[in-house]
Design a protein around this motif. Structure first.
Motif, short mmCIF file in Angstrom:
data_model
loop_
_atom_site.label_atom_id
_atom_site.label_comp_id
_atom_site.label_asym_id
_atom_site.label_seq_id
_atom_site.Cartn_x
_atom_site.Cartn_y
_atom_site.Cartn_z
N GLN A 170 22.95 -96.28 -9.67
CA GLN A 170 24.22 -96.35 -10.37
C GLN A 170 24.10 -96.84 -11.82
N SER A 171 24.66 -98.02 -12.15
CA SER A 171 24.66 -98.45 -13.56
C SER A 171 23.25 -98.65 -14.08
N MET A 172 22.32 -99.06 -13.21
CA MET A 172 20.94 -99.25 -13.65
C MET A 172 20.28 -97.92 -13.99
N LEU A 173 20.77 -96.84 -13.40
CA LEU A 173 20.26 -95.50 -13.71
C LEU A 173 21.01 -94.91 -14.90
N PHE A 174 22.34 -94.86 -14.80
CA PHE A 174 23.12 -94.14 -15.81
C PHE A 174 23.17 -94.86 -17.15
N ASP A 175 23.26 -96.18 -17.13
CA ASP A 175 23.39 -96.93 -18.38
C ASP A 175 22.08 -97.51 -18.89
N ARG A 176 21.17 -97.87 -17.95
CA ARG A 176 19.95 -98.56 -18.38
C ARG A 176 18.69 -97.75 -18.14
N HIS A 177 18.84 -96.60 -17.52
CA HIS A 177 17.75 -95.63 -17.36
C HIS A 177 16.52 -96.22 -16.66
N ALA A 215 29.36 -85.74 -19.36
CA ALA A 215 30.36 -85.68 -18.29
C ALA A 215 30.05 -86.69 -17.20
N ILE A 216 28.77 -86.84 -16.87
CA ILE A 216 28.38 -87.81 -15.85
C ILE A 216 28.76 -89.22 -16.30
N LEU A 217 28.45 -89.56 -17.53
CA LEU A 217 28.74 -90.90 -18.02
C LEU A 217 30.24 -91.17 -18.10
#
Length: 406
Positions: A193-200, A104-106
């Protein structure tokens, strides 16, 4: 509650929801939200579940409206609607981050970033993507320019906080820069943001390792005046930017909103005296035991899950708190800062009270501290409902700093 006391009494009883309500309403100053859309959404909210449902519905509707405008060839109308949709989706993302539902977050985050990307695309070339080489990857960045002429301009480099959306930076500082004929650069750093959600990736305390490649990428561009770079750090960026300035001296001036000397106090102050003592003594077993008991309270467990997500330590609570203790500006580091710094000091600062004054004292004549009050509608963390007042003061000061270097 009398209707005319909503500013002082709050929009919602839940402090977190109330602050987010103020933040999204305050973004209307530069079109980051629409007051009517925001207040109509508030009308459908009674708790955190309905917060997510209501904002999802609003974000969906505004996204579809933006798509229709784009299809009709109304680029400016579409751009305006996409920006609002991005910020409304960000409200969903922030709320979902308290839950253990990665899917859901993604989905919500990708809807947010898609709307932001369309906002950039609708700029007729004025806004461009600029990737920043960083270790083995690339930080996503966006150079927001007044037009597509490629003229070299002063550039405000904006460092976000711990959980803010890149689209929110438009109303917080970027639009004000463009109105003055400057560029603004926004980016996702590690753990953001994207560095957390997509690239962890995870946060890091030594933000000079982030700011340096950002400035390297910008100074290599013909549309950036390398001699007129300034910086703005919002929320936890109020720690990261001064920390980086101890090592990076290419910024003519910087603004921190607010000043943050020790990030960990927002974590340790709510603890009991005995638990703070456990941390100080290094009593890992006792601290983890008491945290296990404390997080049986669902609201606390959700809040800590949200706040701890971007940090590296996942082994146990003690390791997490020990890591966050490294996010501190020491006297030795402060003494290395040569850049003049404006420090906002809002009345009622709820996360790092008193630290703007601490930072100003550490910097001495390199600091310019500015008070913001409830009387002028600019109180609380990052002055969520006082962005015009904040913008006017910070840019007047930045203009003066640039003038002294001409």
């Amino acid at each position: 509650m009398a209707t005319h006391t909503v500013f002082s009494k709050g929009f919602f009883r839940d402090n977190g929801m109330d602050y987010q309500a103020r933040a999204v309403l305050g973004q209307a100053v530069h079109g980051g939200s629409d007051a009517g859309e925001v207040l109509a959404t508030f009308d459908r909210i009674t708790d955190k579940d309905s917060w997510r449902t209501a904002w999802s519905a609003t974000a969906d509707r505004v996204t579809l409206h933006a798509d229709a405008l784009r299809g009709q060839g109304d680029r400016l109308g579409a751009q305006s609607a996409y920006l609002r949709a991005a910020n409304y989706w960000a409200c969903v993302v922030e709320s979902l981050s308290e839950l253990d539902d990665e899917g859901a977050i993604l989905r919500a985050f990708h809807a947010h970033r898609a709307a932001w990307d369309q906002f950039v695309e609708c700029s007729a070339g004025a806004h461009v993507r600029v990737g920043v080489p960083y270790e083995s990857t690339e930080l996503p960045g966006f150079l927001l320019r007044p037009d597509a002429s490629g003229t070299p301009r002063p550039t405000l480099v904006i460092t976000n906080g711990s959980d803010g959306a890149v689209s929110g930076l438009w109303s917080y500082a970027a639009a004000g820069a463009l109105r003055r004929g400057w560029n603004a650069f926004v980016y996702d750093g590690p753990g953001q943001q994207s560095m957390l959600f997509d690239r962890h990736t995870a946060f890091r305390p030594d933000w000079e390792a982030v700011l340096k490649p950002v400035l390297d990428a910008l100074t290599a561009r013909a549309d950036v005046d390398a001699a007129r770079l300034t910086g703005y750090g919002i929320s936890q960026g109020g720690y990261w930017l001064p920390r980086a300035l101890a090592f990076e001296h290419r910024l003519v001036a910087a603004v921190v909103d607010p000043g943050v000397v020790d990030v960990s106090t927002s974590w340790t102050e709510p603890l009991s005296k005995s638990m703070r003592g456990q941390l100080e003594r290094g009593d890992q077993a006792a601290f983890n035991r008491d945290m296990k008991l404390a997080t049986m309270l669902p609201s606390l467990r959700r809040t800590l899950a949200f706040r701890s997500r971007p940090y590296q330590s996942e082994a146990d609570w003690f390791s997490l708190y020990a890591e966050i203790a490294d996010y501190r500006l020491t006297r030795e580091l402060a003494d290395r800062i040569t850049t003049p710094v404006l420090i906002t000091d809002p009345e009622g600062e709820q996360f790092w009270p008193g630290q703007s004054k601490q930072l100003a004292a550490m910097l001495g004549d390199r600091a310019y501290r500015v008070d913001f009050s409830a009387e002028e509608g600019a109180n609380l963390h990052c002055e969520p409902l006082g962005r015009a007042v904040t913008e006017e003061r910070m840019f007047a000061w930045l203009d003066r700093q640039l003038a002294t270097r001409s």
